[in-house]
Design a protein around this motif. Structure first.
Motif: not given
Ligand code: H79
Length: 427
Positions: A42-51
């Protein structure tokens, strides 16, 4: 009807929890490999792909459940609480309800490993389970969700259905409370009913809190459940703050447990060196017990599942203090006496323990205790401490100690502060 806190405590306050006073929280998940706070998504608004890369590269080869149990025990803790799933949605067990789990990622059921190790070590088994789930496609976007997007708010929740999520949540909790033997403690996390900046929060109805709690009572009747479902539970969980007086609801004392971090982050946070000192953590523990509460101290194993050296060093220091001062903590609780300004009291049976936060010069004056103490000693070495009562009518004649109110008991202490993390005087 909602039971009163007294009824809750009557049905569900097991002796082990209040006696234990000190437990270990273990935060472990994909965020441990990301190594920059468990809220990174959430802090970096990562996408599902990023994560996804943290899932694909999950490799906890050094996760050693027996070592975690041993470390907790040596620190003087008697229960351990593991994150079965944090807000990221990744399950640390072999859940049948999703592929987003540790068995799929690395072939291991880490919940099973830890639960077995805790039992073998004689520690109580605690589970943490996040109500929030940022991975589940039915969990609606709200003000703490990584997908939150103020520009495109309208379309974000299309197709998301919390009723389906509730079924999933209930199903996963059912697995945990059915397949792992006796569970002593469950920490749900968390309800945030306020709407903020145009975004919804979530409350009891979103989780079917009543249904979840009923499931807990049915499957694990002896288990205690925390207070974050949005309905009352068995104990309350102040997070990263220390209550300064015993907690009560409707005038009745409630069970409570302060959960605390070593450095402000729950998940492994590689570049964060903002660690509290062992002395401060010991003081927080004593403070909790003096106010009738427990302390749950967190460790965040790193991406390989190993305990962080900065945490184990602190736990070793705390353990050394606990070895000598255990009886002032375990089985102890709030004392009704007014403490002196230098510290706090805990009480165990008819013994009073004065935890001395600031070492005074020569004398400690204890209000109202004159005539009530037959023997005083320093707890770490069992050394006798001289007590005296000054006569307020004779103040002009006595040189030391003077000016104390009637009823005050005075302790004569060594000038030099004992060489322990925090001295305790047993009265
Ligand atoms: O699991 C641990 C935390 O991750 C969890 N509870 C403990 C046991 C927790 N979730 N939320 N909160 C605690 C409180 C929320 C704090 C927030 Fe923030 C402030 C969310 C967003 C702003 C902290 C700071 C997290 C991200 C930035």
């Amino acid at each position: 009807m909602r039971p009163s806190p007294q009824e809750y405590n009557a049905v569900s306050a097991p002796d082990w929890f209040t006696a234990a006073r000190f437990g270990m929280f273990v935060h472990f998940g994909l965020y441990s490999g990301a190594a920059r706070h468990e809220w990174v998504q959430t802090n970096e608004k990562l996408t599902d792909a990023d994560y996804r890369q943290y899932f694909d590269n999950f490799d906890p080869d050094l996760f050693d459940a027996a070592e975690i149990a041993r470390t907790a025990k040596q620190a003087g803790m008697s229960y351990v609480v593991l994150t079965t799933k944090h807000h990221e949605g990744f399950a640390l067990w072999n859940t049948a309800l999703s592929d987003f789990n540790s068995a799929a990622a690395c072939g291991r059921d880490l919940v099973r490993e830890l639960v077995d190790a805790l039992r073998a070590a004689g520690l109580k088994v605690g589970l943490y389970h996040s109500l929030i789930d940022w991975h589940h496609p039915d969990f609606t976007v709200d003000w703490v969700h990584p997908r939150r997007d103020d520009e495109n708010a309208a379309s974000l929740n299309e197709g998301r259905d919390m009723a389906r999520y509730r079924e999933f949540l209930l199903g996963q909790v059912r697995e945990l409370l059915t397949d792992y033997g006796q569970v002593d403690y469950l920490f749900f996390d968390y309800t945030y009913p306020e709407a903020k900046q145009g975004w919804a929060g979530k409350s009891a109805a979103d989780w079917d809190a009543e249904g979840l709690l009923a499931l807990c009572r049915e499957l694990q009747p002896g288990m205690i459940v925390n207070d974050r479902l949005g309905i009352p539970g068995d104990f309350v969980t102040p997070e990263q703050y220390q209550p300064t007086e015993p907690l009560v609801a409707d005038g009745v004392p409630v069970l409570w447990e302060a959960c605390q971090t070593t450095n402000g982050s729950w998940g492994y946070d590689r570049d964060n060196d903002n660690h509290k000192s062992a002395d401060l953590l010991i003081r927080m523990l004593a403070d909790s017990v003096s106010m009738g509460g427990n302390m749950l101290l967190n460790v965040g194993p790193n991406g390989r599942g190993a305990l962080d050296k900065r945490d184990t060093a602190l736990l070793a220091e705390i353990g050394e203090w606990m070895r000598l001062h255990e009886r002032a903590v375990v089985g102890a609780g709030h004392a009704a006496h007014r403490p002196p300004r230098e510290g706090v009291y805990t009480q165990r049976g008819n013994k009073l323990y004065l935890h001395v936060f600031t070492w005074p010069m020569g004398f400690l004056h204890l209000p109202e205790l004159a005539g009530k103490v037959s023997y005083a000693r320093l707890l770490h070495d069992g050394s006798w401490v001289k007590t005296s009562v000054s006569d307020p009518d004779q103040q002009a004649l006595v040189t030391q100690p003077a000016g104390q109110a009637a009823g005050t008991l005075t302790l004569s202490l060594p000038t030099r502060r004992p060489d322990v993390a925090m001295p305790v005087i047993e009265l």
